[in-house]
Design an enzyme around this catalytic site. Sequence first.
Site, short mmCIF file in Angstrom:
data_model
loop_
_atom_site.label_atom_id
_atom_site.label_comp_id
_atom_site.label_asym_id
_atom_site.label_seq_id
_atom_site.Cartn_x
_atom_site.Cartn_y
_atom_site.Cartn_z
N GLY A 12 0.77 -1.23 0.00
CA GLY A 12 0.00 0.00 0.00
C GLY A 12 0.80 1.28 0.00
O GLY A 12 0.31 2.33 0.43
N ASN A 14 1.61 3.03 -2.57
CA ASN A 14 0.95 3.96 -3.51
C ASN A 14 -0.31 4.53 -2.88
O ASN A 14 -0.61 5.71 -3.03
CB ASN A 14 0.63 3.25 -4.83
CG ASN A 14 1.83 3.18 -5.74
OD1 ASN A 14 2.21 4.16 -6.35
ND2 ASN A 14 2.45 2.03 -5.81
N ASN A 108 -4.72 2.86 -13.48
CA ASN A 108 -3.76 1.91 -12.93
C ASN A 108 -2.37 2.52 -12.95
O ASN A 108 -2.05 3.31 -13.85
CB ASN A 108 -3.77 0.62 -13.77
CG ASN A 108 -2.78 -0.43 -13.26
OD1 ASN A 108 -2.78 -0.76 -12.08
ND2 ASN A 108 -1.94 -0.93 -14.14
N HIS A 110 1.51 1.48 -13.35
CA HIS A 110 2.36 0.36 -13.75
C HIS A 110 3.82 0.80 -13.61
O HIS A 110 4.17 1.89 -14.08
CB HIS A 110 2.05 -0.07 -15.20
CG HIS A 110 2.86 -1.25 -15.63
ND1 HIS A 110 2.58 -2.54 -15.22
CD2 HIS A 110 3.97 -1.34 -16.39
CE1 HIS A 110 3.49 -3.36 -15.72
NE2 HIS A 110 4.34 -2.66 -16.43
N GLU A 148 -10.12 -3.45 -21.37
CA GLU A 148 -10.21 -4.92 -21.24
C GLU A 148 -8.85 -5.61 -21.40
O GLU A 148 -8.69 -6.78 -21.06
CB GLU A 148 -11.19 -5.49 -22.27
CG GLU A 148 -12.67 -5.32 -21.92
CD GLU A 148 -13.20 -3.91 -22.13
OE1 GLU A 148 -14.38 -3.70 -21.84
OE2 GLU A 148 -12.43 -3.03 -22.60
#
Length: 199
Positions: A12, A14, A108, A110, A148
């Site tokens: 956690g 982030n 998100n 990455h 997706e």
Amino acid sequence: MLRVLVCVSGGGTNLQAIIDAQKAGSLGETEIVRVISNNPDAYALTRAKEAGIDAVCVSPKEYGNREDFHKALLCAIDEAKPDLIVLAGFLVVVPKEVISSYRNRIINIHPSLIPSFCGTGYYGLKVHEAALERGVKITGATVHFVDEGTDTGPIILQKAVEVHPGDTPKELQLRVMQQAEWVILPEAIRMIAAGEISI
Ligand code: GRF
């Protein structure tokens, strides 16, 4: 007020960067309304509770099949009525029903400069191991919208980080987190809250 829900699986850090940015007033008009983890042992849940944020675990181990887990995850998300879902070290493949319900409202972080070192199998330390294996001199982190695919949605922000000679994967991961992830993830949320991002 942008209602932000954060999905986590691990330490956690982030999430902590987002919490700290909000406390510092640099996230703009946002409220972290819920943290969801698939892992009951995730320290991220402790970080959420210590910050007074509703923290929920939806573990696949609690459900007889993947479909029931997906339904429970969507229900836990919908309950919080988020405007934005942030995947912060979330290691679950986001169910298609969540992506369609929250189209262009899921982001998100990455730990590489997409399109390098991303896609299926590239997560956590594996990303940095691949970067060191390839011998890149610059790596970094990317915030992108989730679709997706795996790490394939529109890119929002990126930040470059130098690879130092002799870096171990752990050392590189920490530098990428400190210098890139913990900077661009809160900034992307601020930009979205301010209406500065459009697809
Ligand atoms: C780290 O590998 C980070 O690079 C990636 O997710 C993993 C866990 O991050 N984004 P966190 O400490 O749980 O935020």
